[in-house]
Design a protein around this motif. Structure first.
Motif, PDB file in Angstrom:
ATOM      1  N   GLY A   4     -13.521 -11.483 -29.946  1.00  0.00           N
ATOM      2  CA  GLY A   4     -12.255 -11.451 -29.231  1.00  0.00           C
ATOM      3  C   GLY A   4     -11.078 -11.794 -30.123  1.00  0.00           C
ATOM      4  O   GLY A   4     -10.028 -11.138 -30.073  1.00  0.00           O
ATOM      5  N   ARG A  64      -4.477  -4.008 -23.551  1.00  0.00           N
ATOM      6  CA  ARG A  64      -5.368  -2.884 -23.786  1.00  0.00           C
ATOM      7  C   ARG A  64      -6.636  -3.019 -22.931  1.00  0.00           C
ATOM      8  O   ARG A  64      -7.003  -4.101 -22.502  1.00  0.00           O
ATOM      9  CB  ARG A  64      -5.753  -2.834 -25.261  1.00  0.00           C
ATOM     10  CG  ARG A  64      -4.599  -2.766 -26.239  1.00  0.00           C
ATOM     11  CD  ARG A  64      -3.949  -1.397 -26.267  1.00  0.00           C
ATOM     12  NE  ARG A  64      -2.928  -1.329 -27.294  1.00  0.00           N
ATOM     13  CZ  ARG A  64      -3.135  -0.825 -28.520  1.00  0.00           C
ATOM     14  NH1 ARG A  64      -4.339  -0.365 -28.852  1.00  0.00           N
ATOM     15  NH2 ARG A  64      -2.143  -0.793 -29.400  1.00  0.00           N
ATOM     16  N   PHE A  65      -7.309  -1.879 -22.757  1.00  0.00           N
ATOM     17  CA  PHE A  65      -8.526  -1.846 -21.951  1.00  0.00           C
ATOM     18  C   PHE A  65      -9.601  -2.765 -22.537  1.00  0.00           C
ATOM     19  O   PHE A  65     -10.300  -3.473 -21.799  1.00  0.00           O
ATOM     20  CB  PHE A  65      -9.042  -0.408 -21.858  1.00  0.00           C
ATOM     21  CG  PHE A  65     -10.368  -0.287 -21.156  1.00  0.00           C
ATOM     22  CD1 PHE A  65     -10.447  -0.410 -19.774  1.00  0.00           C
ATOM     23  CD2 PHE A  65     -11.527  -0.052 -21.883  1.00  0.00           C
ATOM     24  CE1 PHE A  65     -11.671  -0.302 -19.121  1.00  0.00           C
ATOM     25  CE2 PHE A  65     -12.748   0.063 -21.233  1.00  0.00           C
ATOM     26  CZ  PHE A  65     -12.829  -0.061 -19.851  1.00  0.00           C
ATOM     27  N   PHE A  66      -9.745  -2.763 -23.859  1.00  0.00           N
ATOM     28  CA  PHE A  66     -10.778  -3.588 -24.487  1.00  0.00           C
ATOM     29  C   PHE A  66     -10.482  -5.075 -24.308  1.00  0.00           C
ATOM     30  O   PHE A  66     -11.405  -5.882 -24.169  1.00  0.00           O
ATOM     31  CB  PHE A  66     -10.880  -3.246 -25.984  1.00  0.00           C
ATOM     32  CG  PHE A  66     -11.341  -1.842 -26.242  1.00  0.00           C
ATOM     33  CD1 PHE A  66     -12.648  -1.470 -25.965  1.00  0.00           C
ATOM     34  CD2 PHE A  66     -10.468  -0.895 -26.738  1.00  0.00           C
ATOM     35  CE1 PHE A  66     -13.089  -0.175 -26.200  1.00  0.00           C
ATOM     36  CE2 PHE A  66     -10.898   0.400 -26.976  1.00  0.00           C
ATOM     37  CZ  PHE A  66     -12.204   0.768 -26.706  1.00  0.00           C
ATOM     38  N   ILE A  67      -9.221  -5.441 -24.306  1.00  0.00           N
ATOM     39  CA  ILE A  67      -8.846  -6.836 -24.074  1.00  0.00           C
ATOM     40  C   ILE A  67      -9.232  -7.256 -22.660  1.00  0.00           C
ATOM     41  O   ILE A  67      -9.752  -8.357 -22.428  1.00  0.00           O
ATOM     42  CB  ILE A  67      -7.338  -7.034 -24.307  1.00  0.00           C
ATOM     43  CG1 ILE A  67      -6.970  -6.772 -25.782  1.00  0.00           C
ATOM     44  CG2 ILE A  67      -6.920  -8.445 -23.907  1.00  0.00           C
ATOM     45  CD1 ILE A  67      -7.580  -7.749 -26.754  1.00  0.00           C
ATOM     46  N   LYS A  68      -8.982  -6.371 -21.706  1.00  0.00           N
ATOM     47  CA  LYS A  68      -9.348  -6.673 -20.324  1.00  0.00           C
ATOM     48  C   LYS A  68     -10.868  -6.810 -20.174  1.00  0.00           C
ATOM     49  O   LYS A  68     -11.356  -7.696 -19.455  1.00  0.00           O
ATOM     50  CB  LYS A  68      -8.817  -5.584 -19.394  1.00  0.00           C
ATOM     51  CG  LYS A  68      -7.294  -5.531 -19.323  1.00  0.00           C
ATOM     52  CD  LYS A  68      -6.819  -4.481 -18.327  1.00  0.00           C
ATOM     53  CE  LYS A  68      -5.293  -4.487 -18.226  1.00  0.00           C
ATOM     54  NZ  LYS A  68      -4.773  -3.536 -17.219  1.00  0.00           N
ATOM     55  N   CYS A  69     -11.600  -5.952 -20.853  1.00  0.00           N
ATOM     56  CA  CYS A  69     -13.066  -6.052 -20.816  1.00  0.00           C
ATOM     57  C   CYS A  69     -13.529  -7.373 -21.405  1.00  0.00           C
ATOM     58  O   CYS A  69     -14.467  -8.008 -20.887  1.00  0.00           O
ATOM     59  CB  CYS A  69     -13.684  -4.892 -21.586  1.00  0.00           C
ATOM     60  SG  CYS A  69     -13.487  -3.277 -20.792  1.00  0.00           S
ATOM     61  N   GLY A  70     -12.883  -7.793 -22.489  1.00  0.00           N
ATOM     62  CA  GLY A  70     -13.227  -9.081 -23.087  1.00  0.00           C
ATOM     63  C   GLY A  70     -12.944 -10.236 -22.151  1.00  0.00           C
ATOM     64  O   GLY A  70     -13.718 -11.200 -22.084  1.00  0.00           O
ATOM     65  N   LEU A  99     -10.498  -8.906 -32.598  1.00  0.00           N
ATOM     66  CA  LEU A  99      -9.851  -7.770 -31.945  1.00  0.00           C
ATOM     67  C   LEU A  99      -8.370  -8.038 -31.711  1.00  0.00           C
ATOM     68  O   LEU A  99      -7.527  -7.164 -31.953  1.00  0.00           O
ATOM     69  CB  LEU A  99     -10.553  -7.475 -30.614  1.00  0.00           C
ATOM     70  CG  LEU A  99      -9.993  -6.309 -29.790  1.00  0.00           C
ATOM     71  CD1 LEU A  99     -10.098  -5.009 -30.579  1.00  0.00           C
ATOM     72  CD2 LEU A  99     -10.721  -6.186 -28.464  1.00  0.00           C
TER      73      LEU A  99
END
Length: 244
Positions: free
Chosen positions: A111, A189-195, A114
């Motif tokens: 995290g 970002r989408f990946f941040i939300k997933c994290g 990223l």
């Protein structure tokens, strides 16, 4: 980016150096004792720095997720990145932690990497660091009390109660609110939300273990109170018998 890599390596080296110094100074103590001293120091530093970021330097993480990283946010993340890499290596080498804690360290490292790579959402990462590390000093205090034979005292009970309450408040309620603000905001970002979802789910895994511990602790307290009450009754009855 090269500067960030160098900074992360320097922080990692600093944590390793501190651990080696503590091992030399505390030769009579075990390796875990000194590693937990490093963990305690990191927890205190991380909480102080991220609290200043969130409450003073800004921006407010609940209303401005997904914003560009500030120099102070980058410094806090690099400092913690070096620590998590050090502690991850230590835990793997000495095989002291289970898969849940290793997953926590892995997600923390990924995290932070990223967030540094994207150059944004540093305020959310700092907020997560604050919520994750604020219970750390109590967790380490609990371990040190056990090692020194002072856990089965009023102080040990107070540490346990504060740890459970603080964990539930920060990781479940405040963390859930933070995740909600993250998910409804269009900026991150989408990946941040997933994290964020992954870290919150991991908090619930920890919460299950803590809930079981709290139930066991409550049962032990009730049993101790009943035993104490029984002893008091026996003592009173025995005293009255002598009076007769």
């Amino acid at each position: 980016m090269p500067l960030l890599v160098v900074s992360a390596l320097l922080c990692l080296s600093a944590w390793v150096f501190l651990y080696v110094i503590l091992c030399n100074l505390n030769g009579s103590r075990g390796y875990e004792w000194n590693c937990r001293l490093v963990t305690l120091l990191h927890g205190i530093l991380a909480v102080c720095i991220t609290a200043y970021i969130g409450y003073v330097d800004g921006p407010w993480p609940f209303t401005h997720p997904g914003t560009k990283n500030t120099p102070l946010q980058i410094s806090a993340m690099v400092l913690s990145l070096g620590y998590f890499i050090f502690d991850m290596g230590w835990c793997v080498y000495f095989r002291t932690e289970g898969p849940v804690m290793l997953a926590h360290h892995t997600m923390s490292i990924l995290g932070i990497l990223l967030t540094l790579w994207l150059g944004e959402s540093g305020i959310e990462s700092c907020a997560v660091l604050f919520g994750s590390e604020i219970t750390n000093p109590l967790l380490q205090a609990r371990w040190f009390l056990r090692q020194t034979g002072h856990y089965a005292t009023l102080l040990g009970d107070a540490v346990d109660v504060l740890f459970v309450l603080l964990f539930v408040l920060m990781r479940i309620f405040v963390g859930g609110t933070m995740l909600y603000c993250e998910l409804i905001s269009p900026r991150p970002r989408f990946f941040i939300k997933c994290g964020g979802v992954a870290m919150y789910a991991l908090s619930w895994v920890f919460m299950v273990d803590i809930g079981r511990f709290a139930i066991r602790k409550s049962k032990n307290w009730n049993r101790q109170r009943r035993d104490q009450h029984r002893e008091e009754i026996v003592a009173v009855n025995g005293h009255e018998g002598k009076m007769d």
